[in-house]
Design a protein around this motif. Structure first.
Motif, short mmCIF file in Angstrom:
data_model
loop_
_atom_site.label_atom_id
_atom_site.label_comp_id
_atom_site.label_asym_id
_atom_site.label_seq_id
_atom_site.Cartn_x
_atom_site.Cartn_y
_atom_site.Cartn_z
N ASP A 1 0.91 -1.25 0.08
CA ASP A 1 -0.14 0.22 0.47
C ASP A 1 1.49 1.55 -0.21
O ASP A 1 1.76 1.48 0.82
N TRP A 2 0.84 1.88 -0.93
CA TRP A 2 1.51 3.08 -1.31
C TRP A 2 0.61 4.42 -0.34
O TRP A 2 -0.72 4.43 0.07
N TYR A 3 1.75 5.04 0.31
CA TYR A 3 1.15 5.67 1.42
C TYR A 3 0.20 5.63 2.51
O TYR A 3 0.65 5.87 3.56
N GLN A 4 -1.11 5.27 2.47
CA GLN A 4 -1.66 4.79 3.22
C GLN A 4 -2.58 3.71 3.28
O GLN A 4 -3.10 3.63 2.40
N ARG A 5 -2.78 3.15 4.36
CA ARG A 5 -3.44 2.21 3.90
C ARG A 5 -5.23 1.52 5.03
O ARG A 5 -4.96 4.23 5.05
N TYR A 6 -6.23 1.76 4.35
CA TYR A 6 -7.54 1.77 4.37
C TYR A 6 -7.79 2.84 6.02
O TYR A 6 -8.81 3.18 5.85
N VAL B 1 -13.47 8.24 3.87
CA VAL B 1 -13.58 7.52 2.80
C VAL B 1 -15.41 6.99 3.24
O VAL B 1 -16.30 7.63 2.28
N CYS B 2 -15.52 6.43 4.45
CA CYS B 2 -17.52 6.67 4.59
C CYS B 2 -17.86 7.71 4.75
O CYS B 2 -19.34 8.05 4.96
N LYS B 3 -17.17 9.05 5.56
CA LYS B 3 -18.06 10.13 5.37
C LYS B 3 -18.72 10.80 3.63
O LYS B 3 -19.55 11.13 3.66
N TYR B 4 -17.62 10.43 2.68
CA TYR B 4 -17.98 10.85 0.97
C TYR B 4 -18.87 9.98 0.50
O TYR B 4 -19.05 9.74 -0.86
N MET B 5 -18.82 8.51 1.21
CA MET B 5 -19.14 7.31 0.87
C MET B 5 -19.75 6.22 1.14
O MET B 5 -20.11 6.42 2.17
N ARG B 6 -21.07 5.84 0.45
CA ARG B 6 -21.83 4.79 0.51
C ARG B 6 -21.24 3.32 0.77
O ARG B 6 -20.70 2.90 -0.39
N LYS B 7 -22.36 2.63 1.02
CA LYS B 7 -21.70 1.15 1.49
C LYS B 7 -21.99 0.55 -0.18
O LYS B 7 -21.76 -0.50 -0.23
N ASP B 8 -23.54 0.89 -0.29
CA ASP B 8 -23.84 0.63 -1.57
C ASP B 8 -23.28 1.10 -3.00
O ASP B 8 -23.83 1.09 -3.75
N ARG C 1 -3.54 -3.38 -0.40
CA ARG C 1 -5.50 -4.63 0.17
C ARG C 1 -6.41 -3.78 0.01
O ARG C 1 -7.65 -3.41 0.57
N LEU C 2 -6.65 -1.85 -0.21
CA LEU C 2 -7.28 -1.14 0.11
C LEU C 2 -9.30 -1.46 -0.20
O LEU C 2 -9.68 -1.74 0.30
N SER C 3 -9.09 -2.28 -1.81
CA SER C 3 -10.17 -2.72 -1.78
C SER C 3 -10.72 -4.05 -0.92
O SER C 3 -12.01 -3.73 -0.75
N GLU C 4 -10.27 -5.36 -0.78
CA GLU C 4 -9.99 -5.88 -0.12
C GLU C 4 -10.61 -5.41 1.77
O GLU C 4 -11.67 -6.05 2.23
N ASP C 5 -9.71 -4.79 2.14
CA ASP C 5 -10.29 -3.84 3.54
C ASP C 5 -11.66 -2.37 3.85
O ASP C 5 -12.38 -3.39 4.64
N GLU D 1 -14.69 -5.93 3.43
CA GLU D 1 -14.29 -5.99 4.57
C GLU D 1 -15.28 -5.01 6.15
O GLU D 1 -15.95 -5.72 6.91
N ASP D 2 -15.08 -3.57 5.20
CA ASP D 2 -15.99 -3.13 6.32
C ASP D 2 -17.08 -2.76 5.48
O ASP D 2 -18.26 -1.96 6.02
N GLY D 3 -17.70 -3.41 4.67
CA GLY D 3 -19.25 -3.80 4.01
C GLY D 3 -19.48 -2.90 2.61
O GLY D 3 -20.73 -3.08 2.09
N PHE D 4 -18.30 -2.16 2.08
CA PHE D 4 -19.16 -1.63 0.44
C PHE D 4 -18.56 -2.92 -0.11
O PHE D 4 -17.82 -4.28 -0.46
N ALA D 5 -19.98 -3.01 -1.00
CA ALA D 5 -20.26 -4.21 -1.36
C ALA D 5 -19.82 -4.24 -2.86
O ALA D 5 -19.74 -5.61 -4.07
N ASN D 6 -19.02 -3.08 -4.35
CA ASN D 6 -19.30 -3.02 -4.95
C ASN D 6 -18.31 -2.68 -6.05
O ASN D 6 -17.96 -0.96 -6.02
N ILE D 7 -16.67 -3.00 -6.35
CA ILE D 7 -15.95 -2.41 -6.21
C ILE D 7 -14.90 -3.16 -7.46
O ILE D 7 -14.84 -3.76 -7.80
#
Length: 209
Positions: free
Chosen positions: A22-27, A34-41, A53-57, A60-66
């Motif tokens: 992961d460059w710079y930051q992990r999730y 991310v949770c402020k500006y995006m919805r889980k669906d 690992r960002l998409s995987e993380d 796991e946090d509930g984002f369902a379509n990446i």
């Protein structure tokens, strides 16, 4: 730095080192924003996914379509195999400067390190303009472009703050990951933070989701 703008560099890197990176930051470092500006669906595009690992993380946090794209065929093949059992994650080789998606496909586009990598390559200014125009095109009318960068606002906003893209830009800072979190107290120190540029379509700068 110039090699970061070349596909051949990334193919070689991922061939030599297929381990997650992961460059710079992990999730965990950007989760709140991310949770402020995006919805889980939300339908999310991860641009320049690399071996992060960002998409995987996020999954796991509930984002369902990446949907994940990267210019490197090597890493896309690796990630496709790694996540073949996770149907919510898809992977395609693609150039973020020439997206193969229909207009208004995504609620959000995430680009962690991608802007900086493009700025290392030849024709950087023109390519950043192509990326921004393409992202604006595939975003829905109220979509969000979420950028993680080491570049300071005085430099990066000249590329992003453009009325052609139909978005307004909000800047946040997050502390760089360090061995000791207590070592980072001064978020005004450009060496101690990463910058999050949130480009929102259909918003004025004072709007918050």
């Amino acid at each position: 730095m110039a090699q970061y703008g070349k596909t051949s560099y990334w193919d070689e890197r991922y061939t030599k080192d297929p381990e997650p990176f992961d460059w710079y930051q992990r999730y965990s470092g950007i989760q709140e924003l991310v949770c402020k500006y995006m919805r889980k669906d939300d339908n999310i595009l991860m641009a320049g996914c690399g071996s992060s690992r960002l998409s995987e993380d996020m999954l796991e946090d509930g984002f369902a379509n990446i949907t994940n794209i990267d210019i490197s065929r090597v890493v896309i093949d690796q990630m496709t195999e790694k996540y073949k059992d996770k149907l919510a994650l898809s992977f395609q080789q693609m150039n973020v400067c020439a997206l193969e998606f229909a207009d208004e496909t995504f609620d959000a586009v995430v680009a962690k390190g991608v802007l900086d990598a493009i700025l290392c390559g030849e024709g950087s200014t023109a390519n950043v303009a192509k990326m921004c125009a393409e992202v604006s095109r595939v975003l829905k009318p109220t979509g969000t472009f979420f950028i993680v960068s080491y570049g300071v606002p005085d430099n990066r906003l000249q590329y992003l703050d453009n009325e052609d893209y139909s978005w307004s830009v909000t800047t946040h800072t997050v502390p760089k990951p360090t061995v000791s979190a207590t070592a980072v107290n001064d978020t005004k120190d450009a060496n101690a933070v990463h910058y999050i540029y949130v480009c929102q379509k259909g918003h004025t700068p004072d709007d918050q989701p």
